[in-house]
Design a protein around this motif. Structure first.
Motif, PDB file in Angstrom:
ATOM      1  N   ARG A 134      34.203  29.121  21.212  1.00 15.96           N
ATOM      2  CA  ARG A 134      33.094  28.705  20.361  1.00 15.96           C
ATOM      3  C   ARG A 134      32.390  29.886  19.716  1.00 15.96           C
ATOM      4  N   ALA A 162      39.206  27.946  32.707  1.00 17.33           N
ATOM      5  CA  ALA A 162      39.175  26.963  31.618  1.00 17.33           C
ATOM      6  C   ALA A 162      37.803  26.865  30.946  1.00 17.33           C
ATOM      7  N   PRO A 163      36.701  26.671  31.694  1.00 15.40           N
ATOM      8  CA  PRO A 163      35.390  26.606  31.021  1.00 15.40           C
ATOM      9  C   PRO A 163      35.036  27.904  30.301  1.00 15.40           C
ATOM     10  N   PHE A 164      35.373  29.043  30.908  1.00 16.04           N
ATOM     11  CA  PHE A 164      35.078  30.323  30.272  1.00 16.04           C
ATOM     12  C   PHE A 164      35.865  30.485  28.978  1.00 16.04           C
ATOM     13  N   LEU A 190      36.975  28.026  27.035  1.00 16.79           N
ATOM     14  CA  LEU A 190      36.401  27.121  26.036  1.00 16.79           C
ATOM     15  C   LEU A 190      35.111  27.693  25.461  1.00 16.79           C
ATOM     16  N   TRP A 191      34.313  28.344  26.300  1.00 16.72           N
ATOM     17  CA  TRP A 191      33.092  28.973  25.813  1.00 16.72           C
ATOM     18  C   TRP A 191      33.403  30.100  24.836  1.00 16.72           C
ATOM     19  N   VAL A 243      39.864  26.368  37.436  1.00 19.41           N
ATOM     20  CA  VAL A 243      38.465  25.919  37.466  1.00 19.41           C
ATOM     21  C   VAL A 243      37.534  26.947  36.838  1.00 19.41           C
ATOM     22  N   VAL A 244      37.778  28.224  37.089  1.00 25.21           N
ATOM     23  CA  VAL A 244      36.928  29.279  36.547  1.00 25.21           C
ATOM     24  C   VAL A 244      37.349  29.644  35.129  1.00 25.21           C
TER      25      VAL A 244
END
Length: 337
Positions: free
Chosen positions: A326, A318-320, A322-323, A315-316
Motif C-alpha cells: 500500500r 503476509a500482513p506486513f 500487504l502493508w 502469519v507475520v
C-alpha cells in the motif's frame, strides 16, 4: 542487518527453558570461538548452560539463518528468471519433490529405502523434480519462462497429491512427523546439518554476486539483454539450477518453509532499489534475519509447545507484505504492475 543478525544469535541463545542471560549466552559463543577464555573453566557457567546454548540453540538459529538466506536468494533469482514479481522458489515444484522424498522415508522407513536418510531423500526428490522441470520447460532448445512456471505448478500439484496420499495411508503416529516437515522446522538442527546449505549458499552467492549486470539486463527484456551481450538462455539455465540447488538444500534439512522467497526480495527492492548489486546482498541478509526471528517466535510464543516455523512466516509475513504494497515505494520497486 549484520549487527541485528549477531544480536539475534545471542538473544536466541539466551531464550529457552534453561536459564541463560544475554551476557552468558554471549560468553558461551565467544568462549567456543576463542580458546582459553577464563569464564569457560572458572565455574561461572554451568555445563547445562553451555550445552543449551552451543549444542541446541546455536545450531538451530544458524540453520534458520542459512535457510532464510537461501530461500530469499532463490526467490530473487526466480523473479529475475521469469521477470515476474510473484515468482518464488516453490513455483518450480522443488519443495513438493523434496516433500515426497522425505515423506517416503517417514512413512516407509529408511530401511525400506536402502538406508537413505530423510535429508538425503528430500534432496534427491528436489533434484529429480528440478531435472524434470528443466527438460519439460525447454521449447526448441530454449528455456521458456512461461512454460517453466506452468510445468513447475503442474508437477508441484502432482507431487503434492502423492504426498497427501502417502500421509493418508500411513500409520497415525507418522502423521505428526509428516506435517511438521511439510510446515517447516529447524528444531532438530545440528552443526553437521549446516554444511550442505552453507556450501550451496556460498557457491550460488559467489556466482550471482559476480553477475549483477547480467541480472539487471534481464529486467529490460530478452531482446535488450541479448543486445547488451547477455546469453539469455544460458543465463536462465544457470540461474534455474542455482535456485533449485538452494531450495533443495535448505528444504532437505528444514522442511517446507514458505513466503520467504516471495516477501524478502520485494522488501530489499523497496529499501535499496532494483539494482542487483545492492539488492542481492540485502536480500540474503534480510532473509537470514527474518527466519532467525521467526524461529525465535516459533519456539517461544506458545511455550512449551513449538509451532512449525512455516506458520510463523505466513502469519507475520503476509500482513506486513500487504502493508508494504500500500506504500508508494512498492510500485516503484516493481511490486505492482
Amino acid at each position: 542487518m549484520i549487527v541485528a543478525i549477531v544480536a539475534t544469535v545471542i538473544l536466541s541463545g539466551a531464550t529457552g527453558p534453561t536459564d541463560v542471560t544475554f551476557v552468558e549466552s554471549f560468553k558461551v559463543v565467544l568462549g567456543h570461538l576463542l580458546p582459553d577464555m577464563s569464564w569457560m573453566s572458572d565455574g561461572s557457567l554451568t555445563r547445562l548452560q553451555d550445552q543449551a546454548v552451543w549444542d541446541f540453540r546455536l545450531p538451530r538459529t544458524l540453520l534458520a539463518g542459512l535457510t532464510g538466506a537461501g530461500l530469499a536468494l532463490a526467490g530473487a533469482l526466480m523473479q529475475a528468471i521469469v521477470r515476474n514479481p510473484l515468482a518464488e522458489p516453490y513455483i518450480l515444484g522443488v519443495s513438493s519433490g523434496a516433500g515426497v522424498g522425505a515423506v517416503l522415508v517417514i512413512t516407509l522407513g529408511s530401511a525400506s529405502l536402502a538406508g537413505v536418510t530423510l535429508s538425503t531423500a528430500a534432496f534427491i526428490g528436489a533434484l529429480v523434480t528440478t531435472i524434470a522441470v528443466y527438460l519439460l520447460a525447454r521449447q526448441h532448445g530454449v528455456l521458456a519462462p512461461t512454460r517453466m512456471i506452468l510445468t513447475g505448478v503442474a508437477l508441484g500439484s502432482l507431487l503434492s497429491a502423492v504426498t497427501s496420499y502417502l500421509t493418508l495411508t500411513t500409520e497415525a503416529q507418522n502423521v505428526f512427523s509428516v506435517l511438521f516437515f511439510l510446515l517447516g522446522s529447524v528444531s532438530a538442527a545440528t552443526f553437521h546439518q549446516l554444511i550442505v546449505p552453507a556450501v550451496a549458499l556460498t557457491i550460488v552467492s559467489l556466482y550471482v554476486f559476480t553477475r549483477p549486470r547480467a541480472l539487471n539486463a534481464l529486467l529490460v527484456g530478452d531482446e535488450s539483454a541479448t543486445a547488451l551481450g547477455v546469453d539469455v538462455n544460458r543465463l536462465r539455465t544457470y540461474l534455474m539450477i542455482a535456485a533449485a540447488l538452494l531450495t533443495g538444500s535448505v528444504v532437505a534439512v528444514s522442511g517446507g518453509i514458505g513466503f520467504v522467497g516471495l516477501v524478502i526480495p520485494h522488501i530489499a527492492r523497496i529499501i535499496v532499489g532494483t539494482d542487483h548489486r545492492r539488492m542481492l546482498p540485502v536480500t540474503v541478509l534480510g532473509g537470514a534475519l527474518f527466519l532467525m526471528l521467526a524461529d525465535l517466535l516459533a519456539r517461544t510464543v506458545a511455550q512449551p509447545t513449538e509451532i512449525p516455523i512455516g506458520i510463523i512466516t505466513a502469519v507475520v509475513g503476509a500482513p506486513f507484505f500487504l502493508w508494504l504494497m500500500r506504500r508508494g515505494r512498492a510500485a516503484r520497486a516493481g511490486m505492482q504492475r
